[in-house]
Design a protein around this motif. Structure first.
Motif, PDB file in Angstrom:
ATOM      1  N   UNK A  15       0.838  -1.196   0.000  1.00 53.29           N
ATOM      2  CA  UNK A  15       0.000   0.000   0.000  1.00 53.29           C
ATOM      3  C   UNK A  15       0.873   1.246   0.000  1.00 53.29           C
ATOM      4  N   UNK A  16       1.932   1.215   0.808  1.00 56.95           N
ATOM      5  CA  UNK A  16       2.896   2.314   0.850  1.00 56.95           C
ATOM      6  C   UNK A  16       4.306   1.734   0.950  1.00 56.95           C
ATOM      7  N   UNK A  17       5.284   2.546   0.593  1.00 55.91           N
ATOM      8  CA  UNK A  17       6.674   2.178   0.812  1.00 55.91           C
ATOM      9  C   UNK A  17       7.280   1.315  -0.279  1.00 55.91           C
ATOM     10  N   UNK A  18       8.563   1.070  -0.125  1.00 53.96           N
ATOM     11  CA  UNK A  18       9.331   0.237  -1.039  1.00 53.96           C
ATOM     12  C   UNK A  18      10.251  -0.670  -0.239  1.00 53.96           C
ATOM     13  N   UNK A  19      10.692  -1.739  -0.882  1.00 54.80           N
ATOM     14  CA  UNK A  19      11.651  -2.635  -0.234  1.00 54.80           C
ATOM     15  C   UNK A  19      12.697  -3.055  -1.247  1.00 54.80           C
ATOM     16  N   UNK A  20      13.830  -3.531  -0.748  1.00 56.65           N
ATOM     17  CA  UNK A  20      14.901  -4.009  -1.611  1.00 56.65           C
ATOM     18  C   UNK A  20      14.656  -5.431  -2.085  1.00 56.65           C
ATOM     19  N   UNK A  21      15.639  -5.965  -2.786  1.00 55.99           N
ATOM     20  CA  UNK A  21      15.529  -7.324  -3.300  1.00 55.99           C
ATOM     21  C   UNK A  21      15.599  -8.340  -2.173  1.00 55.99           C
ATOM     22  N   UNK A  22      14.834  -9.397  -2.338  1.00 57.75           N
ATOM     23  CA  UNK A  22      14.861 -10.496  -1.377  1.00 57.75           C
ATOM     24  C   UNK A  22      15.631 -11.669  -1.975  1.00 57.75           C
ATOM     25  N   UNK A  23      16.208 -12.482  -1.123  1.00 54.74           N
ATOM     26  CA  UNK A  23      16.726 -13.757  -1.576  1.00 54.74           C
ATOM     27  C   UNK A  23      15.582 -14.656  -2.014  1.00 54.74           C
ATOM     28  N   UNK A  24      15.886 -15.683  -2.772  1.00 55.44           N
ATOM     29  CA  UNK A  24      14.846 -16.587  -3.276  1.00 55.44           C
ATOM     30  C   UNK A  24      14.397 -17.610  -2.243  1.00 55.44           C
ATOM     31  N   UNK A  25      15.172 -17.798  -1.192  1.00 52.50           N
ATOM     32  CA  UNK A  25      14.860 -18.833  -0.205  1.00 52.50           C
ATOM     33  C   UNK A  25      13.678 -18.435   0.678  1.00 52.50           C
ATOM     34  N   UNK A  26      12.935 -19.449   1.118  1.00 51.58           N
ATOM     35  CA  UNK A  26      11.884 -19.204   2.101  1.00 51.58           C
ATOM     36  C   UNK A  26      12.495 -18.569   3.348  1.00 51.58           C
ATOM     37  N   UNK A  27      11.832 -17.564   3.884  1.00 55.79           N
ATOM     38  CA  UNK A  27      12.327 -16.874   5.065  1.00 55.79           C
ATOM     39  C   UNK A  27      13.128 -15.628   4.747  1.00 55.79           C
ATOM     40  N   UNK A  28      13.421 -15.390   3.460  1.00 57.87           N
ATOM     41  CA  UNK A  28      14.130 -14.164   3.083  1.00 57.87           C
ATOM     42  C   UNK A  28      13.243 -12.960   3.348  1.00 57.87           C
ATOM     43  N   UNK A  29      13.850 -11.860   3.792  1.00 55.59           N
ATOM     44  CA  UNK A  29      13.094 -10.658   4.131  1.00 55.59           C
ATOM     45  C   UNK A  29      13.785  -9.407   3.611  1.00 55.59           C
ATOM     46  N   UNK A  30      13.007  -8.334   3.508  1.00 59.12           N
ATOM     47  CA  UNK A  30      13.551  -7.022   3.179  1.00 59.12           C
ATOM     48  C   UNK A  30      12.637  -5.971   3.783  1.00 59.12           C
ATOM     49  N   UNK A  31      13.177  -4.985   4.525  1.00 56.00           N
ATOM     50  CA  UNK A  31      12.339  -3.987   5.186  1.00 56.00           C
ATOM     51  C   UNK A  31      11.541  -3.145   4.185  1.00 56.00           C
TER      52      UNK A  31
END
Length: 233
Positions: free
Chosen positions: A145-161
């Motif tokens: 809805x708002x904001x942007x995030x960086x690239x995530x890794x492809x693995x389950x559990x990968x995160x990006x703020x």
């Protein structure tokens, strides 16, 4: 956990709703209750149909260890507020609240199919709903809805703020390898690390958590059953 008495009126204009959001955001607590133990986790959802003025709501409670359903409650409530981006809670929470009152087994945490503080005024449906119901809550949405995030890794559990106006308001979370992430944010009585942990725990196989999947199936079944009954009549 009862509905909060004297919360606010629901028969408001969109302009009044925005002002209510700005006032309520100061009440949101971004910290879990001390000693929170999550033994029961629930999902809330609402289904609507274009051209019909009824919202079909549902809450399904799961055992947090096994993710097996242990209780549920539904509702069919007239919709009184228009669809306005950023004001979804004013349309859907009165529907969810009726299901909540009918629920015989209350969850320790409630996950909404929507946003918490990852919202223009930091009061998405999960934050608003957590305040209304007095329950720790999490927003887990399928789109930003708002904001942007960086690239995530492809693995389950990968995160990006997720960052909006210089503030971290949520986390993009990969719940399944190489599948689009979900967008997690604290609602009320919740912090971001705990929210991410619980969403991952509730999503062992699919992109969406089991809480959302069960609630989504339930409300769609309610809507279809009511439509079929209307056709028979």
């Amino acid at each position: 956990m009862k509905l909060q008495v004297g919360f606010h009126r629901w028969d408001v204009t969109p302009k009044e709703a925005v002002e209510i959001q700005r006032e309520l955001r100061g009440r949101v607590v971004l910290q879990p209750p001390p000693g929170l133990r999550v033994e029961r986790i629930a999902g809330a959802d609402v289904s609507t149909e274009k051209g019909r003025d009824t919202g079909y709501g549902g809450i399904v409670v799961l055992d947090a260890a096994t993710l097996a359903p242990i209780a549920q409650a539904g509702s069919a409530v007239p919709l009184r507020f228009p669809y306005v981006p950023g004001l979804l809670s004013f349309r859907e929470l009165p529907v969810v609240a009726v299901a909540w009152e009918r629920l015989e087994v209350r969850p320790d945490v409630l996950i909404f199919d929507g946003h918490g503080i990852a919202h223009p005024r930091r009061l998405g449906i999960a934050s608003h709903g957590g305040l209304l119901l007095g329950v720790p809550s999490i927003g887990c949405a399928k789109s930003l809805l708002v904001g942007k995030h960086g690239r995530l890794g492809e693995a389950r559990g990968s995160t990006s703020p997720i960052v909006h106006q210089g503030e971290v308001v949520g986390m993009a979370v990969r719940t399944r390898k190489s599948v689009q992430p979900v967008y997690v944010s604290p609602g009320h009585l919740m912090d971001l690390p705990t929210a991410v942990e619980l969403v991952l725990r509730a999503s062992p196989k699919y992109r969406e958590p089991e809480t959302t999947r069960h609630a989504h199936r339930m409300v769609n079944a309610l809507r279809r059953a009511d439509g079929e009954a209307a056709e028979v009549e």
